[in-house]
Design an enzyme around this catalytic site. Structure first.
Site, short mmCIF file in Angstrom:
data_model
loop_
_atom_site.label_atom_id
_atom_site.label_comp_id
_atom_site.label_asym_id
_atom_site.label_seq_id
_atom_site.Cartn_x
_atom_site.Cartn_y
_atom_site.Cartn_z
N THR A 57 1.74 3.37 2.36
CA THR A 57 2.51 3.57 3.47
C THR A 57 3.30 1.72 3.23
O THR A 57 4.60 1.80 3.55
CB THR A 57 3.05 3.92 4.27
OG1 THR A 57 2.14 3.12 4.77
CG2 THR A 57 2.41 5.59 4.53
N GLY A 58 3.31 0.71 3.33
CA GLY A 58 3.22 -0.43 3.42
C GLY A 58 2.41 -0.46 5.20
O GLY A 58 2.49 -2.22 4.92
N GLY A 66 -0.41 0.28 6.43
CA GLY A 66 -1.95 -1.02 6.70
C GLY A 66 -1.85 -2.44 5.95
O GLY A 66 -2.13 -3.22 6.67
N ASN A 70 12.67 -13.54 12.60
CA ASN A 70 11.46 -13.42 12.43
C ASN A 70 9.89 -13.89 12.09
O ASN A 70 9.21 -15.04 12.34
CB ASN A 70 11.05 -12.09 12.18
CG ASN A 70 11.06 -11.38 12.67
OD1 ASN A 70 11.36 -10.39 12.09
ND2 ASN A 70 11.88 -10.98 14.19
N CYS A 76 0.38 -1.19 0.37
CA CYS A 76 0.22 -0.06 0.08
C CYS A 76 1.06 1.68 0.34
O CYS A 76 1.83 0.91 -0.22
CB CYS A 76 -0.85 -0.10 0.83
SG CYS A 76 -0.09 0.86 2.87
#
Length: 156
Positions: free
Chosen positions: A68-69, A71, A100, A66
């Site tokens: 900004t990444g 959301g 992770n 998205c």
């Protein structure tokens, strides 16, 4: 590897995400959001759809994007079993995979250039999850956090 892809817009690198994956030998099994003419393109819906492809076994990993990444990352992380990481550089992508065991890569359409996309994808796919006991324990704890509480001790 089978990969689902989503984007809430066709800005920036969105149009080249699937091709960049295919160039690396991966199979794009689903496209969501603005990449699919039949789906809602809002970031929450598009990212959830790609994350569910992973959680339900239709894809091994997903790439969500998205503006900004952020959301896209938040929405994907709401799906049980998903460990989405917002990565803006190759070192973060490698760390997200190594420490992770991230299974969803979140990207910013605003901040990721075509050259940076290549670096991030190369690092993401070249880095296996860690076999170190403490790293595996952290990933296992993430699953426990997402599960309904049972006899888990309360945090102090």
């Amino acid at each position: 590897m089978r990969i689902a892809v989503s984007s809430d817009a066709l800005d920036g690198v969105a149009g080249s995400l699937a091709d960049a994956l295919r160039e690396r030998g991966h199979q794009v099994v689903a496209v969501h959001g603005a990449l699919s003419p039949d789906e809602r393109d809002d970031w929450a819906w598009a990212s959830e759809a790609a994350a569910r492809d992973v959680a339900e076994g239709r894809a091994d990993q997903a790439l969500v994007a998205c503006w900004t990444g952020t959301g896209a990352s938040i929405a994907a992380n709401k799906v049980p079993g998903i460990r989405a990481a917002l990565c803006g550089d190759a070192a973060t992508a490698a760390g997200a995979r190594r420490w992770n065991d991230a299974n969803v890569l979140a990207l910013s359409l605003r901040g990721v250039s075509p050259a940076l996309l290549d670096e991030i994808l190369d690092a993401w796919f070249a880095t296996p999850p860690s076999d170190e006991a403490d790293d595996r324990a952290n990933v296992a704890h993430l699953d426990a956090i997402a599960s309904p509480p049972t006899d888990r001790p309360e945090p102090r």
